[in-house]
Design a protein around this motif. Structure first.
Motif, PDB file in Angstrom:
ATOM      1  N   ILE A 157       0.863  -1.187   0.000  1.00  0.00           N
ATOM      2  CA  ILE A 157       0.000   0.000   0.000  1.00  0.00           C
ATOM      3  C   ILE A 157       0.895   1.231   0.000  1.00  0.00           C
ATOM      4  CG2 ILE A 157      -1.700   1.333   1.300  1.00  0.00           C
ATOM      5  CD1 ILE A 157      -2.733  -1.288   2.457  1.00  0.00           C
ATOM      6  N   TYR A 158       0.624   2.143  -0.929  1.00  0.00           N
ATOM      7  CA  TYR A 158       1.371   3.405  -0.946  1.00  0.00           C
ATOM      8  C   TYR A 158       0.416   4.562  -0.637  1.00  0.00           C
ATOM      9  CZ  TYR A 158      -0.415   3.929  -5.771  1.00  0.00           C
ATOM     10  OH  TYR A 158      -1.225   4.016  -6.884  1.00  0.00           O
ATOM     11  N   GLY A 159       0.990   5.732  -0.406  1.00  0.00           N
ATOM     12  CA  GLY A 159       0.174   6.902  -0.113  1.00  0.00           C
ATOM     13  C   GLY A 159      -0.068   7.139   1.360  1.00  0.00           C
ATOM     14  N   PHE A 160       0.669   6.427   2.228  1.00  0.00           N
ATOM     15  CA  PHE A 160       0.544   6.708   3.659  1.00  0.00           C
ATOM     16  C   PHE A 160       1.109   8.105   3.928  1.00  0.00           C
ATOM     17  CE2 PHE A 160       2.032   6.739   8.053  1.00  0.00           C
ATOM     18  CZ  PHE A 160       0.930   6.215   8.721  1.00  0.00           C
ATOM     19  N   PRO A 161       0.362   8.970   4.637  1.00  0.00           N
ATOM     20  CA  PRO A 161       0.831  10.342   4.854  1.00  0.00           C
ATOM     21  C   PRO A 161       2.107  10.374   5.699  1.00  0.00           C
ATOM     22  CG  PRO A 161      -1.115   9.882   6.194  1.00  0.00           C
ATOM     23  CD  PRO A 161      -0.949   8.718   5.269  1.00  0.00           C
ATOM     24  N   TRP A 162       3.168  10.879   5.110  1.00  0.00           N
ATOM     25  CA  TRP A 162       4.464  10.942   5.774  1.00  0.00           C
ATOM     26  C   TRP A 162       5.172  12.217   5.321  1.00  0.00           C
ATOM     27  CZ3 TRP A 162       5.644   8.160   9.791  1.00  0.00           C
ATOM     28  CH2 TRP A 162       6.961   8.017  10.212  1.00  0.00           C
ATOM     29  N   LYS A 163       6.222  12.586   6.005  1.00  0.00           N
ATOM     30  CA  LYS A 163       6.895  13.850   5.699  1.00  0.00           C
ATOM     31  C   LYS A 163       7.593  13.826   4.346  1.00  0.00           C
ATOM     32  CE  LYS A 163      11.000  12.367   8.271  1.00  0.00           C
ATOM     33  NZ  LYS A 163      11.928  12.678   9.384  1.00  0.00           N
ATOM     34  N   ASP A 164       7.953  12.620   3.882  1.00  0.00           N
ATOM     35  CA  ASP A 164       8.639  12.483   2.596  1.00  0.00           C
ATOM     36  C   ASP A 164       8.354  11.082   2.057  1.00  0.00           C
ATOM     37  OD1 ASP A 164      10.271  10.711   4.038  1.00  0.00           O
ATOM     38  OD2 ASP A 164      11.803  12.244   4.397  1.00  0.00           O
ATOM     39  N   HIS A 165       9.120  10.686   1.033  1.00  0.00           N
ATOM     40  CA  HIS A 165       8.881   9.389   0.395  1.00  0.00           C
ATOM     41  C   HIS A 165       9.844   8.301   0.884  1.00  0.00           C
ATOM     42  CE1 HIS A 165       6.047  11.380  -2.141  1.00  0.00           C
ATOM     43  NE2 HIS A 165       6.952  12.096  -2.778  1.00  0.00           N
ATOM     44  N   SER A 166      10.539   8.562   1.980  1.00  0.00           N
ATOM     45  CA  SER A 166      11.583   7.635   2.426  1.00  0.00           C
ATOM     46  C   SER A 166      11.025   6.252   2.780  1.00  0.00           C
ATOM     47  CB  SER A 166      12.339   8.221   3.622  1.00  0.00           C
ATOM     48  OG  SER A 166      11.444   8.512   4.696  1.00  0.00           O
ATOM     49  N   LEU A 167       9.879   6.203   3.473  1.00  0.00           N
ATOM     50  CA  LEU A 167       9.323   4.908   3.866  1.00  0.00           C
ATOM     51  C   LEU A 167       8.853   4.111   2.655  1.00  0.00           C
ATOM     52  CD1 LEU A 167       7.313   5.676   7.124  1.00  0.00           C
ATOM     53  CD2 LEU A 167       9.622   4.790   6.885  1.00  0.00           C
ATOM     54  N   TRP A 168       8.269   4.798   1.675  1.00  0.00           N
ATOM     55  CA  TRP A 168       7.817   4.124   0.463  1.00  0.00           C
ATOM     56  C   TRP A 168       9.011   3.586  -0.333  1.00  0.00           C
ATOM     57  CZ3 TRP A 168       4.678   1.141  -1.567  1.00  0.00           C
ATOM     58  CH2 TRP A 168       4.440   1.047  -2.938  1.00  0.00           C
ATOM     59  N   ASP A 209      -2.217  14.172   0.374  1.00  0.00           N
ATOM     60  CA  ASP A 209      -2.862  14.869  -0.742  1.00  0.00           C
ATOM     61  C   ASP A 209      -2.586  14.143  -2.063  1.00  0.00           C
ATOM     62  OD1 ASP A 209      -0.368  15.815  -1.913  1.00  0.00           O
ATOM     63  OD2 ASP A 209      -0.330  17.372  -0.386  1.00  0.00           O
ATOM     64  N   GLU A 210      -3.325  14.482  -3.098  1.00  0.00           N
ATOM     65  CA  GLU A 210      -3.265  13.779  -4.373  1.00  0.00           C
ATOM     66  C   GLU A 210      -1.876  13.847  -5.007  1.00  0.00           C
ATOM     67  OE1 GLU A 210      -6.321  15.109  -6.979  1.00  0.00           O
ATOM     68  OE2 GLU A 210      -7.959  14.334  -5.758  1.00  0.00           O
ATOM     69  N   ASP A 211      -1.218  14.987  -4.882  1.00  0.00           N
ATOM     70  CA  ASP A 211       0.109  15.123  -5.490  1.00  0.00           C
ATOM     71  C   ASP A 211       1.115  14.174  -4.839  1.00  0.00           C
ATOM     72  OD1 ASP A 211      -0.778  17.024  -7.250  1.00  0.00           O
ATOM     73  OD2 ASP A 211      -0.090  18.742  -6.063  1.00  0.00           O
ATOM     74  N   PHE A 212       1.050  14.050  -3.514  1.00  0.00           N
ATOM     75  CA  PHE A 212       1.941  13.148  -2.783  1.00  0.00           C
ATOM     76  C   PHE A 212       1.728  11.710  -3.240  1.00  0.00           C
ATOM     77  CE2 PHE A 212       3.033  10.433   0.821  1.00  0.00           C
ATOM     78  CZ  PHE A 212       4.262  10.941   1.229  1.00  0.00           C
ATOM     79  N   VAL A 213       0.462  11.309  -3.362  1.00  0.00           N
ATOM     80  CA  VAL A 213       0.142   9.947  -3.797  1.00  0.00           C
ATOM     81  C   VAL A 213       0.608   9.722  -5.227  1.00  0.00           C
ATOM     82  CG1 VAL A 213      -1.725   8.296  -4.195  1.00  0.00           C
ATOM     83  CG2 VAL A 213      -1.814   9.816  -2.212  1.00  0.00           C
ATOM     84  N   ALA A 214       0.394  10.699  -6.099  1.00  0.00           N
ATOM     85  CA  ALA A 214       0.821  10.584  -7.498  1.00  0.00           C
ATOM     86  C   ALA A 214       2.337  10.451  -7.602  1.00  0.00           C
ATOM     87  CB  ALA A 214       0.339  11.797  -8.292  1.00  0.00           C
ATOM     88  N   GLU A 215       3.067  11.177  -6.767  1.00  0.00           N
ATOM     89  CA  GLU A 215       4.531  11.077  -6.767  1.00  0.00           C
ATOM     90  C   GLU A 215       4.979   9.675  -6.374  1.00  0.00           C
ATOM     91  OE1 GLU A 215       5.708  14.167  -4.115  1.00  0.00           O
ATOM     92  OE2 GLU A 215       5.187  15.783  -5.511  1.00  0.00           O
ATOM     93  N   GLN A 216       4.287   9.076  -5.406  1.00  0.00           N
ATOM     94  CA  GLN A 216       4.651   7.719  -4.996  1.00  0.00           C
ATOM     95  C   GLN A 216       4.334   6.711  -6.107  1.00  0.00           C
ATOM     96  OE1 GLN A 216       3.561   6.614  -0.965  1.00  0.00           O
ATOM     97  NE2 GLN A 216       5.227   7.938  -0.271  1.00  0.00           N
ATOM     98  N   PHE A 217       3.261   6.945  -6.847  1.00  0.00           N
ATOM     99  CA  PHE A 217       2.941   6.086  -7.985  1.00  0.00           C
ATOM    100  C   PHE A 217       4.042   6.172  -9.038  1.00  0.00           C
ATOM    101  CE2 PHE A 217       0.704   5.361 -12.082  1.00  0.00           C
ATOM    102  CZ  PHE A 217       0.263   4.068 -11.863  1.00  0.00           C
ATOM    103  N   LEU A 362      -1.538   7.510 -14.782  1.00  0.00           N
ATOM    104  CA  LEU A 362      -1.891   8.272 -13.585  1.00  0.00           C
ATOM    105  C   LEU A 362      -3.350   8.710 -13.614  1.00  0.00           C
ATOM    106  CD1 LEU A 362       1.237  10.557 -13.114  1.00  0.00           C
ATOM    107  CD2 LEU A 362       0.252   9.116 -11.346  1.00  0.00           C
ATOM    108  N   LEU A 363      -3.909   8.798 -14.821  1.00  0.00           N
ATOM    109  CA  LEU A 363      -5.252   9.341 -15.001  1.00  0.00           C
ATOM    110  C   LEU A 363      -6.179   8.335 -15.665  1.00  0.00           C
ATOM    111  CD1 LEU A 363      -3.959  12.740 -16.395  1.00  0.00           C
ATOM    112  CD2 LEU A 363      -4.939  12.415 -14.129  1.00  0.00           C
ATOM    113  N   ALA A 364      -5.882   7.054 -15.472  1.00  0.00           N
ATOM    114  CA  ALA A 364      -6.590   6.005 -16.212  1.00  0.00           C
ATOM    115  C   ALA A 364      -8.106   6.089 -16.057  1.00  0.00           C
ATOM    116  CB  ALA A 364      -6.094   4.632 -15.760  1.00  0.00           C
ATOM    117  N   ASP A 365      -8.597   6.239 -14.834  1.00  0.00           N
ATOM    118  CA  ASP A 365     -10.035   6.226 -14.617  1.00  0.00           C
ATOM    119  C   ASP A 365     -10.722   7.433 -15.247  1.00  0.00           C
ATOM    120  OD1 ASP A 365      -9.779   3.865 -13.276  1.00  0.00           O
ATOM    121  OD2 ASP A 365     -10.003   4.713 -11.267  1.00  0.00           O
ATOM    122  N   SER A 366     -10.106   8.595 -15.130  1.00  0.00           N
ATOM    123  CA  SER A 366     -10.737   9.804 -15.703  1.00  0.00           C
ATOM    124  C   SER A 366     -10.685   9.772 -17.232  1.00  0.00           C
ATOM    125  CB  SER A 366     -10.070  11.073 -15.164  1.00  0.00           C
ATOM    126  OG  SER A 366      -8.687  11.083 -15.445  1.00  0.00           O
TER     127      SER A 366
END
Length: 373
Positions: A157-168, A209-217, A362-366
């Motif tokens: 699972i990605y997109g867990f709210p964190w200060k940066d992307h280090s855990l992902w 937020d959406e941008d953070f999740v998109a960056e992890q994707f 990134l925008l498959a559903d839309s």
């Protein structure tokens, strides 16, 4: 060609993000297994004369019951259906992987494990209320390989709210170091009736937020490519030849029979689902009835679902199939939208196919919804 999905609706404990149907009360577990077998007998004609190529044990936690019950169901299926099996998958939690269970599953014919890792960070696992720890996750594939398994998937699972992307990034480093051959990665979704949904409503939890999740994707896409994993579906990545056959058939609209409470089925034309209630499911079958309800679908629903599911895969939309099956010419009837998406760099055109670029995914559903009829 067809598949069988078996929903085992029991878990040790409730994960805080999970919206699937399950119960932590296992008192009815053995009766449930017997009723699933009875449902299979009642619905054995659902798929006609199709040969069963794949079986998938999901849940819930199908690694929770004694392995003898998995064997029991497989034996019942062999009596009821024409089996020509290419893959039998069992979802398993890392804490359930005793050597005894692994050897039993292997003996009974399970040849692929889907491991619910979710994260290698203990703080996140505890927050999600998972029953395992990171050490058990790291040991999982080694134990399974020692028991003779060689086909795996690991869920993250990605997109867990964190200060940066280090855990992902750490999660991805560890999962690729295990080289399972297949990974499934899903963005953390907050469903209203889950613990996370309640916490969000009370202001106790704020999703990323959406941008953070998109960056992890995008990080996921880059790391997968670097390690030789092909993104053959939006959330699924594999090395050559390690795609999940059962799930791939879902996206290609292959018929399947869903057994157990909450399970969905598709006969090639119409979909339906079982009641999401263990006691009512058992009671109905004890009375010789099934709790399956067909969905009311129109031709446009089938068409749009095909667009949605196929556009999520690397194979994309078969444009000739759209013309032959639905009498729709996507290039002509959706010219304006396709021009817009093409200029944005989101589309890949084949000879008779349409799929998405890396950024388009990134925008498959839309994108899919804009192409609906």
């Amino acid at each position: 060609m067809a598949g069988i999905y078996v929903h085992i609706p029991f878990c040790k404990q409730a994960c805080h993000y999970c919206d699937f149907h399950f119960s932590t009360n296992t008192s009815q577990l053995e009766k449930m297994i017997k009723m699933i077998a009875k449902e299979a007998e009642i619905r054995k004609e659902y798929l006609g004369k199709e040969k069963i190529k794949t079986i998938y044990f999901g849940g819930g936690t199908p690694s929770l019951p004694d392995p003898k019950w998995i064997d029991f169901l497989l034996n019942e299926f062999s009596k009821l259906f024409t089996l020509d099996l290419q893959e039998i998958t069992l979802e398993a939690n890392p804490d359930d992987l005793s050597i005894e269970k692994l050897r039993a599953w292997k003996k009974f014919g399970i040849d692929r494990l889907s491991l619910g890792v979710q994260s290698f960070e203990d703080r996140i696992l505890q927050f999600y209320n998972r029953a395992h720890n990171s050490h058990e996750s790291i040991e999982a594939i080694e134990k399974a390989r020692d028991a003779g398994f060689y086909k795996f998937s690991m869920d993250l699972i990605y997109g867990f709210p964190w200060k940066d992307h280090s855990l992902w990034k750490k999660d991805l480093e560890l999962v690729f170091s295990q080289d399972p051959g297949h990974i499934s990665c899903y963005a953390l979704t907050i469903e209203p009736k889950t613990a996370l949904g309640v916490w969000e409503q009370k202001g106790k939890f704020s999703p990323a937020d959406e941008d953070f999740v998109a960056e992890q994707f995008e990080i996921l896409q880059e790391e997968a490519l670097k390690h030789g994993y092909d993104q053959y579906e939006i959330s699924n990545f594999s090395t050559p030849g390690k795609e999940a056959l059962h799930n791939t058939n879902y996206w290609k609209s292959v018929p399947y029979l869903g057994l157990g409470p909450g399970a969905h089925s598709f006969d090639g034309t119409q979909r339906g689902s079982n009641i999401r209630n263990n006691s009512k499911f058992i009671h109905s079958l004890e009375s010789g009835q099934i709790s399956f309800e067909k969905e009311e679908t129109e031709e446009s629903d089938i068409l749009n679902e095909y667009i949605l599911t196929s556009l999520r895969t690397k194979w994309g939309i078969d444009l000739e199939y759209l013309k032959d099956r639905f009498q729709k010419d996507l290039k002509i009837e959706k010219m304006k939208q396709l021009d817009q998406f093409g200029q944005a760099g989101w589309l890949l055109w084949g000879e008779n196919t349409l799929s998405l670029t890396k950024s388009g995914k990134l925008l498959a559903d839309s994108i899919a919804s804009a192409l609906f009829f």
